[in-house]
Scaffold this motif. Sequence first.
Motif, PDB file in Angstrom:
ATOM      1  N   HIS A  25     -32.908   5.397  23.270  1.00 38.99           N
ATOM      2  CA  HIS A  25     -32.164   5.946  24.272  1.00 38.99           C
ATOM      3  C   HIS A  25     -31.755   7.455  24.351  1.00 38.99           C
ATOM      4  N   ASP A  27     -29.775  10.069  24.453  1.00 41.28           N
ATOM      5  CA  ASP A  27     -28.777  10.591  23.204  1.00 41.28           C
ATOM      6  C   ASP A  27     -29.069  10.023  22.343  1.00 41.28           C
ATOM      7  N   ASP A  28     -29.835   9.480  22.323  1.00 42.44           N
ATOM      8  CA  ASP A  28     -29.877   9.131  20.470  1.00 42.44           C
ATOM      9  C   ASP A  28     -29.995   9.954  19.754  1.00 42.44           C
ATOM     10  N   HIS A 138     -31.854  -0.248  19.303  1.00 41.88           N
ATOM     11  CA  HIS A 138     -31.923   0.970  17.749  1.00 41.88           C
ATOM     12  C   HIS A 138     -33.224  -0.343  16.725  1.00 41.88           C
TER      13      HIS A 138
HETATM   14 ZN   LIG Z   1     -29.156   4.434  21.313  1.00 38.26          ZN
END
Ligand SMILES: [Zn+2]
Length: 246
Positions: A25, A27-28, A138
């Motif tokens: 994603h 922001d990860d 994730h």
């Molecule tokens: Zn994430």
Amino acid sequence: MTDQAPPPYRPVTEDWRTALAVVAHPDDMEYGAAAAVARWTSQGKKVVYVMATSGEAGIDSMDPETCRRVREEEQIASAELVGVDVVEFLGHPDGVVEYGLPLRKDIARTIRRHRPDIVITTNFRETYGGTWPNQADHIAVGRATLDAVRDAGNRWVFRDLLDEGHEPWNGVRQLWAAASPDSGHAVDTTDHFERGVASLEAHRAYLDGLGGDMADARGTLETFGAMAGERLGTRYASPFEVILLG
Ligand SMILES: [Zn+2]
């Protein structure tokens, strides 16, 4: 009764030139690893970001098609703040990413195109330690990334990638999973901490939608950065599980 101190982290190697970060994603990377990226790009290394999804299911009050555009723009701006000028989106569906051959093949293709020394992903273990559960995307993306590193090096796996002109790449030396509970290594981010905070704050719409403790960019990064720094002997650090491949 005394608590056993956790073992110290060892520093990750920095004798490499190019890294490819493959995460689920937007922001990860920013929840802990972006300050490390700022350090590496300021050393002259090249880092490329690949997002399996566009994070389009990440804001409850925003419909996914609008959200996709907002989050892609925020990710590109966030990456720029830590010296990353290539961000790619693979278009897998946010929240319901499936571990499987299509995902492995898409990641293998990006590895063959970019030919990195190091591949970075995020924690793909069941938890973040203790009972704090990991998120399904994730786990799927991290596991697929590990497998795709091998796929990228094998001429006879995903043979249509050859037809597309992507020759095998065997040069990935290590896979690093950020924020893994099995981390044994870390990198000192003390001098680049502020750029890490700025890169997380660039996800403004996402953080506004999130609310709660994790929306406090500085507070969250200070807490996790200082915890890791304690084990590296620095003020702040980013921890990684290192998987040797080369
Ligand atoms: Zn994430």
